[in-house]
Design a protein around this motif. Structure first.
Motif, PDB file in Angstrom:
ATOM      1  N   ARG A  50       0.824  -1.075  -0.189  1.00  0.00           N
ATOM      2  CA  ARG A  50       0.030   0.022   0.133  1.00  0.00           C
ATOM      3  C   ARG A  50       1.062   1.301   0.098  1.00  0.00           C
ATOM      4  O   ARG A  50       0.293   2.268  -0.593  1.00  0.00           O
ATOM      5  N   TYR A  51       2.068   1.281   0.716  1.00  0.00           N
ATOM      6  CA  TYR A  51       2.896   2.503   0.668  1.00  0.00           C
ATOM      7  C   TYR A  51       3.638   2.851  -0.379  1.00  0.00           C
ATOM      8  O   TYR A  51       4.186   3.741  -0.481  1.00  0.00           O
ATOM      9  N   ASN A  73      -3.418   4.717   1.121  1.00  0.00           N
ATOM     10  CA  ASN A  73      -2.789   4.370   2.443  1.00  0.00           C
ATOM     11  C   ASN A  73      -3.203   5.649   3.130  1.00  0.00           C
ATOM     12  O   ASN A  73      -3.890   6.488   2.572  1.00  0.00           O
ATOM     13  N   ASP A 120       2.235  -4.978   3.891  1.00  0.00           N
ATOM     14  CA  ASP A 120       3.449  -4.145   4.134  1.00  0.00           C
ATOM     15  C   ASP A 120       4.467  -5.077   4.893  1.00  0.00           C
ATOM     16  O   ASP A 120       3.772  -5.951   5.462  1.00  0.00           O
ATOM     17  N   ARG A 135       9.859  -1.690   6.550  1.00  0.00           N
ATOM     18  CA  ARG A 135       9.758  -0.359   6.181  1.00  0.00           C
ATOM     19  C   ARG A 135      10.947   0.468   6.595  1.00  0.00           C
ATOM     20  O   ARG A 135      11.400   0.303   7.840  1.00  0.00           O
ATOM     21  N   PHE A 167       6.009   9.698   7.972  1.00  0.00           N
ATOM     22  CA  PHE A 167       4.780   9.594   8.855  1.00  0.00           C
ATOM     23  C   PHE A 167       4.743  10.854  10.033  1.00  0.00           C
ATOM     24  O   PHE A 167       4.045  11.302  10.100  1.00  0.00           O
ATOM     25  N   ALA A 218      10.643   6.134   6.023  1.00  0.00           N
ATOM     26  CA  ALA A 218       9.214   6.076   5.813  1.00  0.00           C
ATOM     27  C   ALA A 218       8.655   6.670   6.955  1.00  0.00           C
ATOM     28  O   ALA A 218       7.498   7.316   6.998  1.00  0.00           O
ATOM     29  N   PRO A 224       2.070   7.877  -2.407  1.00  0.00           N
ATOM     30  CA  PRO A 224       3.369   7.161  -2.166  1.00  0.00           C
ATOM     31  C   PRO A 224       4.395   7.433  -1.084  1.00  0.00           C
ATOM     32  O   PRO A 224       4.418   8.703  -0.997  1.00  0.00           O
ATOM     33  N   VAL A 225       4.581   6.692  -0.207  1.00  0.00           N
ATOM     34  CA  VAL A 225       5.608   7.136   0.971  1.00  0.00           C
ATOM     35  C   VAL A 225       6.993   7.228   0.619  1.00  0.00           C
ATOM     36  O   VAL A 225       7.383   5.992   0.065  1.00  0.00           O
ATOM     37  N   THR A 251      -1.792   8.207   4.181  1.00  0.00           N
ATOM     38  CA  THR A 251      -1.447   9.614   3.658  1.00  0.00           C
ATOM     39  C   THR A 251      -1.922  10.085   2.353  1.00  0.00           C
ATOM     40  O   THR A 251      -1.870  11.323   2.114  1.00  0.00           O
ATOM     41  N   ASP A 259      -5.377  -0.758   7.659  1.00  0.00           N
ATOM     42  CA  ASP A 259      -4.920   0.317   8.268  1.00  0.00           C
ATOM     43  C   ASP A 259      -5.829   1.295   8.647  1.00  0.00           C
ATOM     44  O   ASP A 259      -5.737   2.463   8.691  1.00  0.00           O
ATOM     45  N   TYR A 305       9.690   3.851  -0.412  1.00  0.00           N
ATOM     46  CA  TYR A 305       8.915   2.633  -1.029  1.00  0.00           C
ATOM     47  C   TYR A 305       9.011   3.055  -2.593  1.00  0.00           C
ATOM     48  O   TYR A 305       8.184   3.569  -3.348  1.00  0.00           O
TER      49      TYR A 305
END
Length: 224
Positions: free
Chosen positions: A42-43, A48, A90, A93, A101, A97, A53-54, A50, A164, A57
């Motif tokens: 997902r990230y 997700n 996930d 991580r 957050f 990342a 894209p995180v 946020t 999540d 990732y």
């Protein structure tokens, strides 16, 4: 003398940074260990909490340390015997990342995904409530977020709540789901614990290897 010391410290800092960019030898791509596992990282995309894209990732792949991947393979074997399969949301991580957050939580106007993931909570409280951590077990490569799917149709098993979602319905002890949904969560929990994982009380999808090899390390190489 002071300059030499400063220079040595600078070199050390750059050395550590360079090392953090490379995946350690005892980490593996989960697909290489469990070829038939399904990934929905997902990230790496926008679906997700946020809404984007995180950082860290770069590709939608799952990485874990070898002992964790091996234990997860045993779970998959148990499931396949009954016509089911694991889906990973996930795995490893990077610390960058997690840092993103933290930065995200400090931007009160950035609530693009609030309705889907935390409709009844203020984002500034997500850390205090235990939904997000400043240091995550995911960064040790021993934690995985997952669910069970039908091996043929890939339909997710009904767990009574979405991945999540920040709220009590995600807790293992919630009373807000049906008996069937509780049974499905218990099925996943039983198999994960049987194969060496421990659950997280507030997230039905979150499991960490009990005897993890890096209990005090937090890696920062990118997911790619």
């Amino acid at each position: 003398m002071k300059f030499k010391l400063f220079f040595l410290l600078l070199l050390l800092a750059f050395g550590i940074t360079a090392q953090e960019q490379v995946m350690p030898r005892d980490f593996v791509y989960v697909k290489e260990v469990i070829p038939d596992i399904v990934l929905e990282i997902r990230y790496a995309g926008e679906n997700n909490f946020t809404g984007k894209p995180v950082n860290g990732y770069n590709k939608p792949v799952a990485i874990l340390n070898k002992p964790t991947a091996k234990a997860l393979a045993a779970v998959q074997e148990d499931l396949m015997e009954e016509g089911y399969c694991l889906k990973i949301f996930d795995a490893y991580r990077p610390q960058r990342a997690v840092n993103s957050f933290i930065a995200w939580s400090r931007e009160p106007g950035d609530t693009i995904a609030k309705q889907d993931f935390y409709p009844n909570l203020q984002k500034k409280n997500l850390f205090n409530l235990g939904y997000i951590a400043t240091k995550s077990g995911h960064s040790r490569g021993s934690t995985v977020d997952l669910t069970i799917i039908d091996a043929h149709t890939h339909k997710e098993m009904d767990m009574g709540g979405t991945y999540d979602f920040f709220g009590k319905i995600s807790h293992h002890n919630t009373e807000d789901i049906s008996k069937k949904q509780k049974a499905n969560r218990a099925f996943l929990k039983r198999l994960m614990m049987k194969n060496g994982f421990r659950p997280y009380a507030e997230e039905w999808w979150h499991y960490t290897l009990r005897n993890e090899p890096y209990p005090n390390s937090y890696f920062d190489f990118p997911v790619e």
